[in-house]
Design a protein around this motif. Structure first.
Motif, PDB file in Angstrom:
ATOM      1  N   ARG A   1     -11.857  -8.052   1.269  1.00  0.00           N
ATOM      2  CA  ARG A   1     -10.421  -8.182   1.001  1.00  0.00           C
ATOM      3  C   ARG A   1      -9.665  -7.654   2.376  1.00  0.00           C
ATOM      4  O   ARG A   1     -10.045  -7.088   3.212  1.00  0.00           O
ATOM      5  CB  ARG A   1     -10.195  -6.790   0.162  1.00  0.00           C
TER       6      ARG A   1
ATOM      7  N   LEU B   1      -3.137  -8.720  -4.185  1.00  0.00           N
ATOM      8  CA  LEU B   1      -3.125  -7.615  -4.839  1.00  0.00           C
ATOM      9  C   LEU B   1      -2.185  -6.637  -3.961  1.00  0.00           C
ATOM     10  O   LEU B   1      -2.042  -6.768  -3.051  1.00  0.00           O
ATOM     11  CB  LEU B   1      -4.395  -6.583  -4.873  1.00  0.00           C
TER      12      LEU B   1
ATOM     13  N   ASP C   1      -0.524  -2.780  -3.259  1.00  0.00           N
ATOM     14  CA  ASP C   1      -0.924  -1.514  -3.034  1.00  0.00           C
ATOM     15  C   ASP C   1       0.060  -0.737  -2.939  1.00  0.00           C
ATOM     16  O   ASP C   1       0.763  -1.057  -1.920  1.00  0.00           O
ATOM     17  CB  ASP C   1      -1.892  -1.528  -1.923  1.00  0.00           C
TER      18      ASP C   1
ATOM     19  N   LYS D   1      -2.163   6.799  -4.892  1.00  0.00           N
ATOM     20  CA  LYS D   1      -2.266   5.383  -4.334  1.00  0.00           C
ATOM     21  C   LYS D   1      -2.715   4.402  -5.370  1.00  0.00           C
ATOM     22  O   LYS D   1      -3.430   4.996  -6.541  1.00  0.00           O
ATOM     23  CB  LYS D   1      -3.490   5.183  -3.330  1.00  0.00           C
TER      24      LYS D   1
ATOM     25  N   TRP E   1      -3.197   0.451  -7.372  1.00  0.00           N
ATOM     26  CA  TRP E   1      -3.240  -1.082  -7.044  1.00  0.00           C
ATOM     27  C   TRP E   1      -2.843  -1.921  -8.199  1.00  0.00           C
ATOM     28  O   TRP E   1      -3.051  -1.369  -9.302  1.00  0.00           O
ATOM     29  CB  TRP E   1      -4.815  -1.307  -6.935  1.00  0.00           C
TER      30      TRP E   1
END
Length: 115
Positions: free
Chosen positions: A45, A94, A96, A103, A105
């Motif tokens: 990622r 993605l 975030d 947090k 996603w």
């Protein structure tokens, strides 16, 4: 419960453009950094860009000058305008979102750049 809904991915020819959106809903407060990552098959990622609460931005070298990140705080939404797309930009993108509430996603949206 917080939910992130991403949209805007798809198939585009090299040189084309796409605009990704990621909207947060639910019990989310104090949003600070909003970011976009991408992950291609077999690769790690990668952070693409982020925008801080004050508006400061960061871009990976590979997208600098081609991608623009922005946010609408009233809508708890982050955008990624992607121009001059290249085949190597193909990946799942993605979002975030970092906040006082935690947090979070998104589920990811696929971007495929191919002729």
């Amino acid at each position: 419960q917080v939910r992130l809904v991403e949209s805007g991915g798809g198939l585009v020819q090299p040189g084309g453009s796409l605009r990704l959106s990621c909207a947060a809903s639910g019990s989310i407060f104090g949003i600070n950094i909003m970011a976009w990552y991408r992950q291609a098959p077999g690769k790690q990622r990668e952070l693409v860009a982020f925008i801080a609460g004050g508006g400061g931005t960061y871009y990976a070298d590979s997208v600098k000058g081609r991608f623009t990140i922005s946010r609408d705080n009233a809508k708890n939404t982050v955008y990624l305008q992607m121009d001059s797309l290249k085949p190597e930009d193909t990946a799942a993108y993605l979002c975030d979102i970092n906040s006082v509430s935690g947090k979070f996603w998104g589920q990811g949206t696929q971007v495929t750049v191919s002729s």
